[in-house]
Design an enzyme around this catalytic site. Structure first.
Site, PDB file in Angstrom:
ATOM      1  CB  CYS A  82      -9.141   5.073  -0.348  1.00  0.00           C
ATOM      2  SG  CYS A  82      -7.607   5.500   0.514  1.00  0.00           S
ATOM      3  N   GLY A 121      -2.578   9.096  -4.265  1.00  0.00           N
ATOM      4  CA  GLY A 121      -3.748   9.563  -5.028  1.00  0.00           C
ATOM      5  C   GLY A 121      -3.591  10.946  -5.616  1.00  0.00           C
ATOM      6  CB  CYS A 179      -2.653   0.878  -2.887  1.00  0.00           C
ATOM      7  SG  CYS A 179      -2.765   2.601  -3.328  1.00  0.00           S
ATOM      8  CG  ASN A 180      -9.106   0.966  -3.505  1.00  0.00           C
ATOM      9  OD1 ASN A 180     -10.098   0.411  -3.953  1.00  0.00           O
ATOM     10  ND2 ASN A 180      -8.731   0.821  -2.239  1.00  0.00           N
ATOM     11  CG  ASP A 199      -1.937   1.105   1.197  1.00  0.00           C
ATOM     12  OD1 ASP A 199      -2.757   1.105   0.268  1.00  0.00           O
ATOM     13  OD2 ASP A 199      -1.926   1.991   2.063  1.00  0.00           O
ATOM     14  CB  SER A 200       0.203   4.746  -0.845  1.00  0.00           C
ATOM     15  OG  SER A 200      -1.012   4.867  -0.123  1.00  0.00           O
ATOM     16  CG  HIS A 225      -5.188   5.369   4.052  1.00  0.00           C
ATOM     17  ND1 HIS A 225      -4.583   4.844   2.938  1.00  0.00           N
ATOM     18  CD2 HIS A 225      -4.195   5.781   4.872  1.00  0.00           C
ATOM     19  CE1 HIS A 225      -3.267   4.937   3.075  1.00  0.00           C
ATOM     20  NE2 HIS A 225      -3.007   5.511   4.240  1.00  0.00           N
TER      21      HIS A 225
HETATM   22  N1  DGL Z   1      -4.619   3.669   0.335  1.00  0.00           N
HETATM   23  C1  DGL Z   1      -4.592   4.175  -0.994  1.00  0.00           C
HETATM   24  C2  DGL Z   1      -5.762   3.653  -1.803  1.00  0.00           C
HETATM   25  O1  DGL Z   1      -6.356   2.639  -1.459  1.00  0.00           O
HETATM   26  C3  DGL Z   1      -4.572   5.635  -1.168  1.00  0.00           C
HETATM   27  C4  DGL Z   1      -3.919   6.547  -0.266  1.00  0.00           C
HETATM   28  C5  DGL Z   1      -3.001   7.462  -1.038  1.00  0.00           C
HETATM   29  O2  DGL Z   1      -3.488   8.404  -1.691  1.00  0.00           O
HETATM   30  O3  DGL Z   1      -1.830   7.192  -0.979  1.00  0.00           O
HETATM   31  O4  DGL Z   1      -6.089   4.220  -2.815  1.00  0.00           O
END
Ligand code: DGL
Length: 281
Positions: A189, A45, A75-76, A12-13, A191
């Protein structure tokens, strides 16, 4: 290391993928997990596509070198560019967007809301896939949140920070939930599931769809079908690598209820200035 005892990779990010690791620990407690969070470059993002692809490939290759038997792209945002990264690993890849679509497309609802990063929103990947996959005639509303992932990343467990998360949620979601009256909301997302209690508090009764559960279920189905489930009787361990702050990751892992954390290690981030590199150091 036999094929069955190899770890599962989760990337993930940032810490958002902890919501996915948590579900995998619940459903597949015997599996070892390697987590990679690119804390130095969050939020993904708000980056452009070329940068996201380069950073994602860097993480894919890191996990490939550690011989993961399956990779969960939690991460989406990275899931949106998967067709440009998938060749960087040799194992099967599961992604958050497909999991979210699979979970939502099977519901008896007419109007689906999706909240995500701006990149995922602009990619229109959820509306396109949901409309293509759902047997029902759906209306899909999408909302791109520019700051929510960053706020969640740094605010867990901090009452003042969580007030900011709530304010941001209201700005982003009031229209979709209170005026458009969506029947459910996909947390597009990774998060956002970490702030699910706040969303429930603001919008009681709104069903939330967390792709993490679907991802863990798909992974279990795959491992069982391929004969790759870990046969060891002891509980699996979780190793966390981050390009960000090791102490913050260790704290967040405890806050979200991750178990059996073996260690949290720093790993150097990909250099972004000048020419992009995807080689590992
Ligand atoms: N967790 C990331 C997602 O699922 C996005 C968070 C980011 O912007 O880094 O898209």
């Amino acid at each position: 290391m036999s094929d069955r005892t190899r770890p599962i990779g989760v990337l993930d990010s940032g810490i958002g993928g902890f919501s996915v690791a948590r579900q995998v620990q619940r459903l597949l407690p015997e599996e070892d997990l390697l987590y990679f969070g690119d804390g130095a470059h969050i939020p993904y993002g708000n980056h452009d596509e070329e940068t996201i692809v380069a950073m994602a490939r860097y993480m894919f290759r890191f996990l490939e070198q550690r011989q993961v038997k399956a990779l969960l792209v939690a991460c989406n945002t990275i899931s949106c560019v998967l067709d440009r990264c998938g060749d960087a690993v040799s194992c099967p890849v599961f992604n958050a967007v497909q999991a979210g679509v699979d979970a939502a497309a099977g519901l008896e609802v007419d109007k689906v809301g999706v909240i995500s990063t701006v990149f995922t929103h602009n990619a229109r990947i959820y509306p396109k896939k949901l409309l293509a996959q759902s047997p029902r005639k759906l209306v899909v509303l999408s909302c791109g949140c520019s700051d929510l992932a960053r706020l969640v990343e740094h605010s867990l467990g901090d009452p003042d920070g969580m007030i900011q998360v709530e304010e941001n949620l209201r700005q982003e979601l009031d229209h979709m939930v209170l005026e458009e009256k969506v029947d459910c909301c996909v947390l597009g997302c990774t998060h956002y599931p970490l702030a699910a209690d706040r969303i429930h508090k603001l919008y009681p009764g709104l069903p939330l769809i967390d792709p993490a559960e679907e991802m863990a279920r798909s992974l279990r189905t795959y491992l069982e079908g391929a004969g790759l489930s870990n046969p060891e009787k002891r509980p699996g361990r979780l190793t966390i690598y981050t390009t960000g702050d090791v102490a913050e990751y260790a704290l967040r892992a405890r806050q979200v209820g991750l178990e059996r954390v073996d260690r949290v290690e720093f790993y150097p981030p990909m250099a972004l200035s000048g020419q992009r590199r995807e080689e590992l150091p």
